[in-house]
Motif scaffolding. Structure first.
Motif: not given
Length: 195
Positions: A170-195
């Motif tokens: 997100n490069e801009k202003t955010t107000t009133k964002l709600i998240n109740t979903g989950t993020i799952t990365v299964e065993n075996g997946a390979e990710l290089i993520t930004d800090a």
């Protein structure tokens, strides 16, 4: 613009399909180019296979939008699932439950559909339960309850990789964002993520 548009049909891009330029896929519209987008609904699933030599933007309602999404009381609402199969190849993957990439404001919108990614990428990956990438505009009053799953077959080998229940980046202003979903990365997946 678009107003009171509903889609309940599924979108399928089959294995073996080839696209040589940037591709925008949305449950309601791939690339709306002008006006306001109000009261859009998608309940259909999106299942993507194939080879994309350019950027791939996928959204439950909108693939790529430079318009204003939503009014003071209603915007976009999506409940269909999005699946990026293990057959997909693309230079960039930008994916959101409501919209892939937006360059305009979005408000009063929600997603309840799930996102599943099984493919490998060696370039930019930005995934959000609501929006993959907010480049311009602002975000106001949005919600996600859909889950994001990165399957064991996925290999993201080059930064940046951004995954978020709400907005991938997100490069801009955010107000009133709600998240109740989950993020799952299964065993075996390979990710290089930004800090």
């Amino acid at each position: 613009g678009l107003k009171r548009s509903i889609n309940s049909g599924n979108i399928v891009v089959e294995k073996g399909a080839k696209f040589t330029a940037e591709t925008r896929i949305g449950g309601v519209c791939g690339l709306p180019d002008s006006g306001n987008l109000v009261d859009l609904t998608n309940t259909g699933d999106i299942n993507i296979s194939g080879t994309f030599s350019g950027r791939l933007c996928v959204g439950g309602a909108l693939g790529y939008s430079s318009c204003t999404v939503g009014s003071s009381d209603i915007g976009c609402h999506t409940s269909g699932d999005i699946t990026i199969t293990s057959d997909v190849s693309s230079t960039q993957l930008i994916l959101g439950g409501v919209a892939g990439l937006i360059k305009g404001a979005i408000r009063n919108s929600s997603n309840t559909g799930n996102i599943e990614i099984a493919s490998s990428h060696n370039a930019m990956v930005r995934v959000g339960g609501i929006i993959g990438w907010v480049h311009l505009g602002g975000v106001n009053t949005v919600a996600n309850s859909g889950n994001i799953t990165v399957k064991s077959t996925a290999k993201f080998t080059t930064s940046p990789v951004q995954l978020a229940g709400g907005i991938g980046i997100n490069e801009k202003t955010t107000t009133k964002l709600i998240n109740t979903g989950t993020i799952t990365v299964e065993n075996g997946a390979e990710l290089i993520t930004d800090a």
